[in-house]
Design an enzyme around this catalytic site. Structure first.
Site, PDB file in Angstrom:
ATOM      1  N   LYS A   1     -34.503 -21.434  -6.411  1.00 57.48           N
ATOM      2  CA  LYS A   1     -33.614 -20.471  -5.758  1.00 57.48           C
ATOM      3  C   LYS A   1     -34.127 -20.209  -4.365  1.00 57.48           C
ATOM      4  O   LYS A   1     -35.338 -20.274  -4.110  1.00 57.48           O
ATOM      5  CB  LYS A   1     -33.610 -19.154  -6.532  1.00 57.48           C
TER       6      LYS A   1
HETATM    7  N1  GLU Z   1     -25.950 -19.750  -7.431  1.00 55.90           N
HETATM    8  C1  GLU Z   1     -25.373 -20.158  -8.682  1.00 55.90           C
HETATM    9  C2  GLU Z   1     -26.195 -19.669  -9.848  1.00 55.90           C
HETATM   10  O1  GLU Z   1     -26.917 -18.684  -9.762  1.00 55.90           O
HETATM   11  C3  GLU Z   1     -25.085 -21.646  -8.707  1.00 55.90           C
HETATM   12  C4  GLU Z   1     -26.278 -22.514  -8.538  1.00 55.90           C
HETATM   13  C5  GLU Z   1     -25.952 -23.993  -8.369  1.00 55.90           C
HETATM   14  O2  GLU Z   1     -24.802 -24.369  -8.446  1.00 55.90           O
HETATM   15  O3  GLU Z   1     -26.911 -24.746  -8.149  1.00 55.90           O
HETATM   16  O4  GLU Z   1     -26.099 -20.160 -10.929  1.00 55.90           O
END
Ligand code: GLU
Length: 410
Positions: A102
């Site tokens: 993240k």
């Molecule tokens: N930000 C989204 C999540 O928390 C999607 C992450 C992604 O598609 O890699 O799941």
């Protein structure tokens, strides 16, 4: 309790159930790499703005790391750490060949102009480009970021490594984005609920809903719930909340918000304090905004029968226990909002194949993935005799632990 501690607590409860020892626990919980970069840009006023960007790469035992990039004033190392770890467990619950990561930049995107946002994005990519890539770590949109920002990431990354659209997902369709990706997290929330309610012989149309947050996830969930016949009686955003006991006209509301940017001035509903949305007398409460919104201080006031975690970690461990004791069913984030990363996976697969799938195919595969994961989740809950969150963690941890053991220590 910090977000990292809360995630660790959920992890630990499940890791004991699957029989992990201290050594394996430590290996799985410790992030692989934590990156912190200075992003200094020229603002439109001619002055200089300095922001701090983070990328935490949590685990890559099951494949390249995957997870969004968030632009928000609350971004800090603790929260990004927790969210990165949640991505490892999320990708494992839905059995995608990915690990978890993240990122985030501490900024207020509403205060930045388009040009400033672009320069900030490019500065961030300059700081992390060597550590991301289609086979390494693949960012995506999250809170405060969107397809436009993903396009700038593709462009900036290309300067260093050549054009490689698989470096991010959630891109505009014209740059290799996938049909169905924009709606995917909201659609996944809908499919997750369908699977849960079917257990009781119920359907989405049988219930009333309150949704906290009307960004990409909340608005798509609302739209799809309404299209399925469910009654959305209240929604909120960061500026206010509206309700209509007979059900809001979500299609009209979405059109209104696209123009006006805020739900609170929508004419065909009553305004009320946004904090009260969590305590409305509805069947289903869907937190689709920030983490940590249900705590030990307010969990006792929740009146819904189901909580569907469209947001990441909206319920603290103390609140989780209190709600569980009251028989409120919580569908955990690492399953309920996994639709986004699932379709991100499909986008990445299309990029690798240089091929485009039709939207029906994407939505059909998403439906299958959410169904299979629900079956696995229920099986985990039954075999461990635990709640759905612990079952989801147990399922994910056993998959990651197995991959880690197979790869060995090198
Ligand atoms: N930000 C989204 C999540 O928390 C999607 C992450 C992604 O598609 O890699 O799941």
């Amino acid at each position: 309790m910090s977000a990292t501690e809360a995630t660790y607590r959920n992890f630990r409860r499940a890791s004991r159930l699957v029989g992990l020892g201290n050594r394996e626990e430590l290996q799985l919980i410790t992030p692989k790499r934590e990156i912190k970069v200075e992003c200094t840009i020229e603002l439109d006023t001619g002055t200089i703005g300095t922001y701090v960007g983070f990328r935490v790469q949590h685990d890559d035992a099951r494949g390249p790391m995957k997870g969004g990039i968030r632009y928000h004033p609350a971004v800090d190392p603790d929260e990004v750490n927790a969210l990165a770890s949640l991505m490892t467990w999320k990708t494992a619950v839905v059995d995608l060949p990915y690990g978890g990561a993240k990122g985030g930049v501490n900024c207020d995107p509403r205060q930045l102009t388009g040009g400033e946002t672009q320069r900030l994005t490019r500065a961030f990519v300059e700081g992390i480009h060597d550590l991301i890539g289609p086979d390494r770590d693949i960012p995506a949109p999250d809170m405060g970021t969107d397809a436009r920002i993903m396009a700038w990431i593709v462009d900036e990354y290309a300067k260093f490594h050549g054009y490689s659209p698989g470096v991010v997902t959630g891109k505009p369709i014209e740059l290799g984005g996938s049909l169905g990706r924009e709606a995917a997290t909201g659609r996944g929330v809908l499919l997750a609920m369908e699977n849960l309610f079917a257990e009781e012989g119920k359907e989405v149309k049988d219930f009333t809903y309150a949704i906290q947050g009307f960004g990409n996830v909340g608005s798509w969930a609302a739209r799809l719930i309404a299209e399925s016949g469910g009654t959305v009686v209240a929604v909120s955003d960061s500026r206010g909340a509206i309700r209509n006991p007979d059900g809001l006209d979500i299609a009209a509301l979405c059109e209104f918000v696209a123009r006006e940017r805020a739900v609170s001035s929508y004419p065909d509903a009553d305004n009320f304090p946004a904090d009260d949305l969590l305590y409305l007398d509805v069947d289903v409460l869907i937190p689709a905004a920030l983490g940590g919104v249900l705590t030990r201080h307010n969990a006792g006031d929740v009146r819904a029968r189901y909580i569907i975690e469209a947001a990441n970690h909206p319920v603290t461990p103390e609140a989780d226990e209190m709600l569980g004791e009251r028989g409120i069913v919580i569908l955990p984030d690492i399953y309920a909002n996994a639709g986004g990363v699932t379709v991100s996976y499909m986008e990445w697969v299309q990029n690798i194949q240089h091929y485009r799938w039709e939207e029906e195919r994407v939505n059909g595969e998403l439906r299958k993935t959410m169904k299979k994961a629900f079956i696995d989740l229920k099986e985990s809950a039954t075999s461990h005799g635990c709640d759905l969150r612990t079952a989801a963690f147990a399922l994910a941890i056993s998959r990651v632990a197995r991959a880690t053991a197979l790869r060995g220590i090198g």
